[in-house]
Design a protein around this motif. Structure first.
Motif, PDB file in Angstrom:
ATOM      1  N   VAL A  83      33.728  44.929  28.083  1.00  0.00           N
ATOM      2  CA  VAL A  83      33.928  43.496  27.397  1.00  0.00           C
ATOM      3  C   VAL A  83      35.144  43.395  26.919  1.00  0.00           C
ATOM      4  O   VAL A  83      35.512  44.020  26.199  1.00  0.00           O
ATOM      5  CB  VAL A  83      32.705  43.266  26.567  1.00  0.00           C
ATOM      6  CG1 VAL A  83      32.602  41.940  25.881  1.00  0.00           C
ATOM      7  CG2 VAL A  83      31.107  43.887  26.993  1.00  0.00           C
ATOM      8  N   CYS A  84      35.832  42.070  27.245  1.00  0.00           N
ATOM      9  CA  CYS A  84      37.208  42.040  26.922  1.00  0.00           C
ATOM     10  C   CYS A  84      37.096  41.818  25.227  1.00  0.00           C
ATOM     11  O   CYS A  84      36.560  41.085  24.968  1.00  0.00           O
ATOM     12  CB  CYS A  84      37.745  40.844  27.572  1.00  0.00           C
ATOM     13  SG  CYS A  84      39.425  40.353  26.959  1.00  0.00           S
ATOM     14  N   PRO A  85      37.941  42.683  24.564  1.00  0.00           N
ATOM     15  CA  PRO A  85      37.948  42.443  23.085  1.00  0.00           C
ATOM     16  C   PRO A  85      38.678  41.086  22.710  1.00  0.00           C
ATOM     17  O   PRO A  85      38.656  40.694  21.542  1.00  0.00           O
ATOM     18  CB  PRO A  85      38.846  43.604  22.608  1.00  0.00           C
ATOM     19  CG  PRO A  85      39.527  44.046  24.005  1.00  0.00           C
ATOM     20  CD  PRO A  85      38.845  43.611  25.057  1.00  0.00           C
ATOM     21  N   VAL A  86      39.548  40.479  23.746  1.00  0.00           N
ATOM     22  CA  VAL A  86      40.194  39.311  23.333  1.00  0.00           C
ATOM     23  C   VAL A  86      39.166  38.028  23.510  1.00  0.00           C
ATOM     24  O   VAL A  86      39.087  37.298  22.437  1.00  0.00           O
ATOM     25  CB  VAL A  86      41.443  39.404  24.289  1.00  0.00           C
ATOM     26  CG1 VAL A  86      42.264  37.950  23.719  1.00  0.00           C
ATOM     27  CG2 VAL A  86      42.352  40.284  23.885  1.00  0.00           C
ATOM     28  N   CYS A  87      38.809  37.988  24.894  1.00  0.00           N
ATOM     29  CA  CYS A  87      37.973  36.872  24.879  1.00  0.00           C
ATOM     30  C   CYS A  87      36.357  36.928  25.222  1.00  0.00           C
ATOM     31  O   CYS A  87      35.599  35.902  25.140  1.00  0.00           O
ATOM     32  CB  CYS A  87      38.612  36.093  26.128  1.00  0.00           C
ATOM     33  SG  CYS A  87      38.115  36.750  27.942  1.00  0.00           S
ATOM     34  N   GLY A  88      36.027  38.101  25.195  1.00  0.00           N
ATOM     35  CA  GLY A  88      34.765  38.461  25.377  1.00  0.00           C
ATOM     36  C   GLY A  88      33.901  38.559  26.404  1.00  0.00           C
ATOM     37  O   GLY A  88      32.740  38.451  26.752  1.00  0.00           O
ATOM     38  N   VAL A 109      43.775  44.307  33.910  1.00  0.00           N
ATOM     39  CA  VAL A 109      43.836  42.651  33.339  1.00  0.00           C
ATOM     40  C   VAL A 109      42.637  41.910  33.238  1.00  0.00           C
ATOM     41  O   VAL A 109      41.809  41.867  34.351  1.00  0.00           O
ATOM     42  CB  VAL A 109      44.874  41.932  34.538  1.00  0.00           C
ATOM     43  CG1 VAL A 109      44.969  40.499  33.777  1.00  0.00           C
ATOM     44  CG2 VAL A 109      46.159  42.536  34.186  1.00  0.00           C
ATOM     45  N   CYS A 110      42.222  41.419  32.190  1.00  0.00           N
ATOM     46  CA  CYS A 110      41.180  40.551  32.249  1.00  0.00           C
ATOM     47  C   CYS A 110      41.073  39.520  32.915  1.00  0.00           C
ATOM     48  O   CYS A 110      42.004  38.620  32.857  1.00  0.00           O
ATOM     49  CB  CYS A 110      40.827  40.132  30.557  1.00  0.00           C
ATOM     50  SG  CYS A 110      39.472  38.961  30.369  1.00  0.00           S
ATOM     51  N   LYS A 111      39.946  39.481  33.671  1.00  0.00           N
ATOM     52  CA  LYS A 111      40.047  37.988  34.668  1.00  0.00           C
ATOM     53  C   LYS A 111      39.814  36.690  33.759  1.00  0.00           C
ATOM     54  O   LYS A 111      39.754  35.733  34.409  1.00  0.00           O
ATOM     55  CB  LYS A 111      38.955  38.358  35.431  1.00  0.00           C
ATOM     56  CG  LYS A 111      39.273  39.465  36.528  1.00  0.00           C
ATOM     57  CD  LYS A 111      38.219  39.542  37.694  1.00  0.00           C
ATOM     58  CE  LYS A 111      38.262  40.524  38.633  1.00  0.00           C
ATOM     59  NZ  LYS A 111      37.440  41.334  39.174  1.00  0.00           N
ATOM     60  N   GLY A 112      39.233  36.931  32.624  1.00  0.00           N
ATOM     61  CA  GLY A 112      38.944  35.783  31.796  1.00  0.00           C
ATOM     62  C   GLY A 112      40.188  35.325  31.023  1.00  0.00           C
ATOM     63  O   GLY A 112      40.535  33.885  31.278  1.00  0.00           O
ATOM     64  N   CYS A 113      40.980  35.884  30.384  1.00  0.00           N
ATOM     65  CA  CYS A 113      41.902  35.457  29.623  1.00  0.00           C
ATOM     66  C   CYS A 113      43.276  35.908  29.937  1.00  0.00           C
ATOM     67  O   CYS A 113      44.389  35.684  29.379  1.00  0.00           O
ATOM     68  CB  CYS A 113      41.758  35.804  28.146  1.00  0.00           C
ATOM     69  SG  CYS A 113      41.937  37.613  27.675  1.00  0.00           S
ATOM     70  N   GLY A 114      43.492  37.112  30.874  1.00  0.00           N
ATOM     71  CA  GLY A 114      44.585  37.509  31.498  1.00  0.00           C
ATOM     72  C   GLY A 114      45.252  38.664  30.602  1.00  0.00           C
ATOM     73  O   GLY A 114      46.250  39.263  30.832  1.00  0.00           O
TER      74      GLY A 114
HETATM   75 ZN   LIG Z   1      39.637  38.412  28.279  1.00  0.00          ZN
END
Ligand SMILES: [Zn+2]
Lengths: 285, 261
Positions: free
Chosen positions: A46-51, A27-32
């Motif tokens: 690197v999260c493909p959703v929020c970067g 789970v991305c810690k930035g955007c979930g």
């Molecule tokens: Zn993210």
């Protein structure tokens, strides 16, 4: 070739199971966003959703940086002791050694990057927030001394919460020790590239992290001397989000370039290739 | 001998000598020089040229005051980056003219603030460590009161590091350590004991070369300075002096070695 001189030794950084590879999803810690580990890995964490950039294990960073199978670890026989007999420190270190497979918070060695022989050091925030004690200081000092002796450039990925409080003054004086070794490496006309990664703070910022000939940084990383909360406490107000980021550092003149993770290796390769024979140049002067 | 608790009180006594006292008592003809020639002047660092027993020297020290007003003007001895850059500028000037550098260390630490971060506090301290390690002139550093972390170390990469008998030198303030460790800043004394920060501790660790007794501070500091400057001036070979300076810091660290490659 130089690396042939080294017998293959047990490579502590390669032994450990990366946190990234253990679970099928993360789970991305930035955007979930829920990400498939494989996809996430292919995207260099690197999260493909929020970067958002995930903090990397040293072994993962080495895999992304060194040419395949070229990394030979050096100075991995150093183990942390408890010089001040600080309560709980021995146990904490023992537990982290077991959990991370590393002896302390930095992995050092020699490798090729884009075919160029380079000394590589990678700090790892998973080990006591990569605070600097005797072992971190000694390994980095040896790395710079080794690089000076063999006329090699150094690439160092920094991250750190600062000094290792539990080692007291032994920790503080590592700042002078490593900086001295950096100085000698520089005086030999050799290249030192610092790559600031999240988070680089305290005594590491106030020593070798700020001494690179070229200072690169990953985007949106926290870099500073004092802790944000300490400063907020002093001035009694909240600081803007971009305070003490790599962008803030660049805009204030303390970082040469922000390099996205997927361009790091090619950037390092280009810089290294433009500095080949730099030691010879110095001698000729 | 005073306990750590007593030492903490002693070094915070408003009557304890400050850099201005040392400069006025031990040196002649002191001329203070200002500014880093890049950004500004930082009065948390006092620096200039003077003579010591007839010999020109460069003096650099953290500045604390005796009154609240003086302390506010000197930012309680907590330098900004321009303070460290001024120190380094004058250290290089001393190197050019072959003068020894004498540093007096007494600071709670480098200042933690917005401007300090914007102007590169980390870089300013790092550059001090980097340049003092290779400065081609003798450097003596005396910790007279509080040796607060990196902000103190910036002026303590020296051929001889001495401490006054009751001075303390620490990687983190005991208060800070207690609040991180036990979430309780009031356990300051306990933290100070754990951290082993007295002159006697540091001498036993091989981190400093000498302890100056405080029965008569000025007289003893003068005696100590005379002695170490004579020792260092007898050393004609600067490369050898730099090698010894490097080795002194190089050997610090406690670890176990299993299988050296
Ligand atoms: Zn993210």
């Amino acid at each position: 070739m130089l690396i042939d001189l080294f017998q293959k030794t047990r490579d502590s950084s390669m032994r450990m199971k990366g946190e990234e590879e253990k679970k099928p999803t993360k789970v991305c810690k930035g955007c979930g966003a829920e990400l498939k580990a494989l996809t996430f890995g292919k995207n260099l964490y690197v999260c493909p959703v929020c970067g958002r950039y995930s903090r990397l294990l040293a072994r993962t960073r080495i895999r992304f940086t060194a040419d395949t199978d070229s990394f030979h670890e050096l100075f991995n026989g150093l183990k942390t002791l408890n010089p001040l007999e600080f309560e709980g420190y021995t146990e904490k270190v023992r537990e982290l050694v077991k959990k991370t497979g590393m002896n302390d918070a930095v992995v050092t060695g020699v490798c090729t990057i884009g075919g160029i022989q380079t000394c590589l050091g990678v700090m790892d925030s998973h080990f006591m927030m990569a605070s600097m004690g005797s072992v971190v200081g000694e390994k980095l000092t040896r790395l710079f001394e080794y690089a000076t002796e063999h006329e090699l450039p150094v690439v160092l990925f920094t991250c750190s919460g600062g000094a290792r409080m539990q080692e007291g003054m032994f920790s503080l004086l590592q700042m002078a020790k490593v900086s001295g070794a950096v100085r000698r490496h520089s005086d030999a006309g050799l290249l030192y590239i610092t790559v600031l990664t999240d988070p680089t703070t305290g005594g590491v910022t106030a020593s070798y992290a700020s001494l690179g000939d070229i200072i690169l940084a990953e985007p949106h990383t926290t870099i500073g001397f004092a802790g944000r909360r300490v400063i907020e406490g002093t001035i009694g107000e909240k600081l803007p989000d971009d305070f003490q980021t790599s962008e803030f550092l660049r805009d204030h003149g303390f970082c040469d370039k922000i390099v996205p993770r997927n361009q790091m290796k090619q950037t390092l390769t280009a810089l290294l290739s433009m500095h080949q024979n730099s030691a010879k140049g110095k001698k000729g002067r | 001998m005073a306990s750590v608790k007593e030492k903490l009180q002693i070094i915070h006594d408003p009557k304890r000598p400050t850099i201005d006292d040392y400069v006025n008592t031990l040196f002649d003809n002191f001329i203070e020089l200002h500014g880093d020639r890049a950004y500004g002047e930082d009065s948390a660092i006092c620096a200039g040229i003077a003579t010591f027993a007839g010999m020109p020297v460069t003096v650099i020290g953290h500045r604390k005051g005796k009154t609240t007003e003086q302390n506010i003007s000197a930012n309680f001895g907590m330098p900004h980056p321009e303070g460290y850059r001024k120190a380094l500028r004058l250290a290089h000037q001393a190197e050019k003219f072959g003068r020894p550098v004498i540093c007096f260390v007494d600071t709670p630490g480098a200042f933690c603030g917005v401007g300090a971060e914007e102007r590169g506090q980390g870089e300013a301290i790092a550059k001090c460590l980097y340049d003092f390690m290779a400065l081609r002139t003798p450097v003596v550093s005396i910790v007279t009161g509080e040796g607060g972390s990196g902000g103190a170390l910036a002026l303590a990469v020296a051929d001889r590091v001495l401490m006054l008998e009751n001075a303390l030198y620490s990687v983190i303030s005991p208060r800070g350590c207690a609040s991180i460790l036990w979430k309780d800043a009031s356990r300051e004394i306990e933290a100070a004991e754990c951290l082993k920060i007295t002159a006697q501790d540091l001498y036993n660790f091989g981190m400093i070369e000498g302890i100056i007794p405080e029965n008569s501070i000025m007289k003893n500091v003068k005696k100590a300075l005379t002695f170490v400057l004579r020792e260092l001036n007898l050393q004609n070979d600067i490369d050898e002096m730099l090698q010894k300076r490097y080795d002194k810091f190089r050997k610090i660290g406690v670890f176990q070695e299993i299988n050296q490659i």
